[in-house]
Design a protein around this motif. Structure first.
Motif, mmCIF file in Angstrom:
data_model
loop_
_atom_site.group_PDB
_atom_site.id
_atom_site.type_symbol
_atom_site.label_atom_id
_atom_site.label_comp_id
_atom_site.label_asym_id
_atom_site.label_seq_id
_atom_site.Cartn_x
_atom_site.Cartn_y
_atom_site.Cartn_z
ATOM 1 N N ARG A 116 1.827 -23.592 4.865
ATOM 2 C CA ARG A 116 1.058 -23.868 6.083
ATOM 3 C C ARG A 116 1.818 -24.787 7.035
ATOM 4 N N THR A 117 1.893 -24.358 8.295
ATOM 5 C CA THR A 117 2.424 -25.210 9.362
ATOM 6 C C THR A 117 1.324 -25.587 10.341
ATOM 7 N N GLY A 118 0.226 -24.836 10.301
ATOM 8 C CA GLY A 118 -0.871 -25.087 11.226
ATOM 9 C C GLY A 118 -0.737 -24.316 12.531
ATOM 10 N N ARG A 119 0.298 -23.480 12.635
ATOM 11 C CA ARG A 119 0.520 -22.698 13.848
ATOM 12 C C ARG A 119 0.260 -21.227 13.570
ATOM 13 N N ILE A 120 0.063 -20.486 14.628
ATOM 14 C CA ILE A 120 -0.134 -19.046 14.502
ATOM 15 C C ILE A 120 1.114 -18.438 13.855
ATOM 16 N N GLY A 121 0.907 -17.452 12.993
ATOM 17 C CA GLY A 121 2.027 -16.796 12.329
ATOM 18 C C GLY A 121 2.365 -17.364 10.967
ATOM 19 N N ASP A 122 1.515 -18.225 10.426
ATOM 20 C CA ASP A 122 1.768 -18.794 9.089
ATOM 21 C C ASP A 122 1.754 -17.729 8.000
ATOM 22 N N GLY A 123 1.067 -16.627 8.219
ATOM 23 C CA GLY A 123 1.105 -15.520 7.273
ATOM 24 C C GLY A 123 -0.217 -15.234 6.592
ATOM 25 N N LYS A 124 -0.140 -14.429 5.549
ATOM 26 C CA LYS A 124 -1.332 -14.022 4.804
ATOM 27 C C LYS A 124 -0.990 -13.901 3.327
ATOM 28 N N ILE A 125 -2.038 -13.957 2.507
ATOM 29 C CA ILE A 125 -1.902 -13.772 1.063
ATOM 30 C C ILE A 125 -2.802 -12.605 0.677
ATOM 31 N N PHE A 126 -2.226 -11.635 -0.047
ATOM 32 C CA PHE A 126 -2.970 -10.479 -0.521
ATOM 33 C C PHE A 126 -2.998 -10.517 -2.041
ATOM 34 N N VAL A 127 -4.147 -10.154 -2.625
ATOM 35 C CA VAL A 127 -4.288 -10.160 -4.081
ATOM 36 C C VAL A 127 -4.719 -8.762 -4.531
ATOM 37 N N PHE A 128 -4.005 -8.223 -5.519
ATOM 38 C CA PHE A 128 -4.292 -6.905 -6.064
ATOM 39 C C PHE A 128 -4.532 -7.014 -7.573
ATOM 40 N N GLU A 129 -5.374 -6.136 -8.074
ATOM 41 C CA GLU A 129 -5.566 -6.025 -9.517
ATOM 42 C C GLU A 129 -4.330 -5.331 -10.092
ATOM 43 N N LEU A 130 -3.803 -5.873 -11.171
ATOM 44 C CA LEU A 130 -2.602 -5.325 -11.801
ATOM 45 C C LEU A 130 -3.026 -4.641 -13.099
ATOM 46 N N GLN A 131 -2.919 -3.326 -13.148
ATOM 47 C CA GLN A 131 -3.394 -2.582 -14.308
ATOM 48 C C GLN A 131 -2.478 -2.692 -15.505
#
Length: 112
Positions: A82-97
């Protein structure tokens, strides 16, 4: 098991790597990617000519983890990137079979 994929700013990669190592995440895959979200790119000036940069450089960090580490991994990535600015990103979570360690043939949680 879960598969966590985080898109972060490139200069935050070392912070995220160190933070994840600190909580016991043993391996990760890092890929240089380009993309845009709400930033929508930006305009740059090069040799007097103006041009639009649509896709911004980002880094994608992928980790496969046991279920019990999920909340801690998400919080750690979020805090370290986190920088607190736009463009910090995203986190995606997937089930791993399933996971298979090719060298030994181990499967499931033992292969992580």
């Amino acid at each position: 098991m879960k598969f966590v994929s985080a898109i972060i700013k490139p200069f935050k990669l070392d912070d995220v790597r160190e933070a994840l190592s600190g909580i016991g995440v043993e391996g990760m895959t890092v890929t240089e990617v380009k993309g845009f979200g709400r930033q929508k790119g930006h305009t740059e000036l090069y040799r007097g000519a103006e041009y639009v940069v649509d896709f911004l450089p980002k880094v994608r960090v992928d980790v496969a983890i046991p279920d019990e580490l999920l909340e801690n991994v998400i919080a750690t990535i979020e805090q370290a990137s986190r920088t607190g600015r736009i463009g910090d990103g995203k986190i995606f979570v997937f089930e791993l079979q399933e996971v298979v360690r090719i060298r030994t043939g181990e499967t499931g949680g033992n292969a992580l």
